[in-house]
Design an enzyme around this catalytic site. Sequence first.
Site, PDB file in Angstrom:
ATOM      1  CE1 TYR A 137      -3.801   2.377   0.882  1.00  0.00           C
ATOM      2  CE2 TYR A 137      -2.344   3.206   2.595  1.00  0.00           C
ATOM      3  CZ  TYR A 137      -3.489   3.326   1.839  1.00  0.00           C
ATOM      4  OH  TYR A 137      -4.328   4.411   2.038  1.00  0.00           O
TER       5      TYR A 137
ATOM      6  CB  VAL B 114       5.405   0.663  -2.841  1.00  0.00           C
ATOM      7  CG1 VAL B 114       5.939   0.854  -4.259  1.00  0.00           C
ATOM      8  CG2 VAL B 114       6.542   0.312  -1.888  1.00  0.00           C
TER       9      VAL B 114
HETATM   10  P1  NDP Z   1     -12.905   2.050   1.727  1.00  0.00           P
HETATM   11  O1  NDP Z   1     -12.324   0.698   1.636  1.00  0.00           O
HETATM   12  O2  NDP Z   1     -14.051   2.307   2.639  1.00  0.00           O
HETATM   13  O3  NDP Z   1     -13.329   2.581   0.281  1.00  0.00           O
HETATM   14  C1  NDP Z   1     -12.495   2.387  -0.827  1.00  0.00           C
HETATM   15  C2  NDP Z   1     -13.294   2.680  -2.061  1.00  0.00           C
HETATM   16  O4  NDP Z   1     -12.487   2.440  -3.210  1.00  0.00           O
HETATM   17  C3  NDP Z   1     -14.530   1.770  -2.188  1.00  0.00           C
HETATM   18  O5  NDP Z   1     -15.585   2.506  -2.723  1.00  0.00           O
HETATM   19  C4  NDP Z   1     -14.050   0.721  -3.177  1.00  0.00           C
HETATM   20  O6  NDP Z   1     -15.080   0.107  -3.919  1.00  0.00           O
HETATM   21  C5  NDP Z   1     -13.219   1.613  -4.085  1.00  0.00           C
HETATM   22  N1  NDP Z   1     -12.396   0.842  -5.015  1.00  0.00           N
HETATM   23  C6  NDP Z   1     -11.444  -0.084  -4.754  1.00  0.00           C
HETATM   24  N2  NDP Z   1     -10.961  -0.579  -5.903  1.00  0.00           N
HETATM   25  C7  NDP Z   1     -11.606   0.050  -6.924  1.00  0.00           C
HETATM   26  C8  NDP Z   1     -11.552  -0.020  -8.336  1.00  0.00           C
HETATM   27  N3  NDP Z   1     -10.745  -0.870  -8.985  1.00  0.00           N
HETATM   28  N4  NDP Z   1     -12.350   0.799  -9.060  1.00  0.00           N
HETATM   29  C9  NDP Z   1     -13.194   1.656  -8.451  1.00  0.00           C
HETATM   30  N5  NDP Z   1     -13.324   1.745  -7.112  1.00  0.00           N
HETATM   31  C10 NDP Z   1     -12.526   0.953  -6.369  1.00  0.00           C
HETATM   32  O7  NDP Z   1     -11.687   2.979   2.095  1.00  0.00           O
HETATM   33  P2  NDP Z   1     -11.579   4.510   2.548  1.00  0.00           P
HETATM   34  O8  NDP Z   1     -12.846   5.222   2.334  1.00  0.00           O
HETATM   35  O9  NDP Z   1     -10.957   4.519   3.873  1.00  0.00           O
HETATM   36  O10 NDP Z   1     -10.456   4.999   1.525  1.00  0.00           O
HETATM   37  C11 NDP Z   1     -10.651   6.072   0.611  1.00  0.00           C
HETATM   38  C12 NDP Z   1      -9.289   6.621   0.229  1.00  0.00           C
HETATM   39  O11 NDP Z   1      -8.622   7.154   1.380  1.00  0.00           O
HETATM   40  C13 NDP Z   1      -8.320   5.572  -0.349  1.00  0.00           C
HETATM   41  O12 NDP Z   1      -7.566   6.156  -1.385  1.00  0.00           O
HETATM   42  C14 NDP Z   1      -7.422   5.246   0.832  1.00  0.00           C
HETATM   43  O13 NDP Z   1      -6.188   4.746   0.421  1.00  0.00           O
HETATM   44  C15 NDP Z   1      -7.319   6.612   1.475  1.00  0.00           C
HETATM   45  N6  NDP Z   1      -6.884   6.619   2.873  1.00  0.00           N
HETATM   46  C16 NDP Z   1      -7.676   6.082   3.851  1.00  0.00           C
HETATM   47  C17 NDP Z   1      -7.278   6.117   5.166  1.00  0.00           C
HETATM   48  C18 NDP Z   1      -8.119   5.574   6.285  1.00  0.00           C
HETATM   49  O14 NDP Z   1      -7.684   5.640   7.463  1.00  0.00           O
HETATM   50  N7  NDP Z   1      -9.322   5.053   6.032  1.00  0.00           N
HETATM   51  C19 NDP Z   1      -5.987   6.731   5.564  1.00  0.00           C
HETATM   52  C20 NDP Z   1      -5.227   7.275   4.455  1.00  0.00           C
HETATM   53  C21 NDP Z   1      -5.691   7.224   3.161  1.00  0.00           C
HETATM   54  P3  NDP Z   1     -15.675  -1.364  -3.562  1.00  0.00           P
HETATM   55  O15 NDP Z   1     -16.770  -1.118  -2.571  1.00  0.00           O
HETATM   56  O16 NDP Z   1     -16.153  -1.849  -4.888  1.00  0.00           O
HETATM   57  O17 NDP Z   1     -14.555  -2.169  -3.000  1.00  0.00           O
END
Ligand code: NDP
Length: 300
Positions: free
Chosen positions: A219, A221
């Site tokens: 994650y 990287v």
């Molecule tokens: P969630 O796992 O709740 O949500 C991730 C979202 O990304 C989901 O809607 C998921 O869809 C979607 N997703 C994953 N793969 C794909 C794909 N191939 N195409 C389209 N959508 C996709 O995570 P968060 O809400 O916590 O994360 C949101 C962002 O914040 C991310 O970029 C994460 O790295 C970043 N982040 C989060 C932190 C945290 O503490 N939560 C901390 C730092 C950064 P599906 O339901 O289909 O899986």
Amino acid sequence: MQALGKQTLAKNAQRFPTAVASRSSVRAMASKAHVCEPKWWTADDVAVVTGANKGLGFECARQLAGEAGFTTIVTARNGDQACLDFHQLDIADKKSIEAFKAWLQQKYGKLNVLVNNAAIAYKGSIFGPQEARITTDINYHGTADVTEALLPLMPTDGRSRVVTVASRAGLSSILKSQELKDRFMNAKGRADVDALVDEWLASVEKGDFSSKGWPGSMYGVSKLAVNAYHKALAKDLESKRIMVNTCCPGYCATDMSSHRGTSTAYDGARIFTWLATKPPQDFESGGFWVYDNTGVKWPM
Ligand code: NDP
């Protein structure tokens, strides 16, 4: 919101209550610290959020639609959400990206704000070549592919922003090798970052990544690559007056963190909204931001 029919608005009331708030309550909410002033956008300006069916993306879409007042398009890889305007988008699938772009172009003709939120993170100690490839394919390549596909739809009049969700887990300090750090920091564009990602994947395959100065975080990287790519992109797009920034929402209680995060998804998404609404006269691009009510620029 103007583009929404009555039926859609009624459906929205359940999942996006702020999106159907009255005009006066929307105005009152617009004074919230994370929605920037002066307001430079109108309800005709279009925002797209990836991975917006839940978590931070869902909250960001609510803020952009209900509190800021953009025409907001929710995208997700699955489902037919009862939401603002929805279109399927799997960021790791080039056909899905092209279909979304064609739809967006035909229906709205432009894009002002792109929030690249979608990402994955394997849980616990899962680590391996296949998982590393899947993580970089979605988090880095998928995000860059979406950005590159949609950029031609973004006006060059100072009213366009790319806001990409990275993470403090992807700062260059995760690298033990100074040479790798320098290469990430000085990457000139996609080809340079792709080469670094390929090297990382080959190293994981071979099992010598640690001795070469790479971390054991797939994650981390992937998000480091996201940061380096957007930093270079910001330079390329400066003359087009398109703001490009990455950010970290902090540790948030979502599915990704198994709901152990200390902030709510709503609070985490505020940095996305703040960057998305940053006024043209405060033009700043190529930064990595975290939220502290005013926004603090962190060095990568
Ligand atoms: P969630 O796992 O709740 O949500 C991730 C979202 O990304 C989901 O809607 C998921 O869809 C979607 N997703 C994953 N793969 C794909 C794909 N191939 N195409 C389209 N959508 C996709 O995570 P968060 O809400 O916590 O994360 C949101 C962002 O914040 C991310 O970029 C994460 O790295 C970043 N982040 C989060 C932190 C945290 O503490 N939560 C901390 C730092 C950064 P599906 O339901 O289909 O899986």
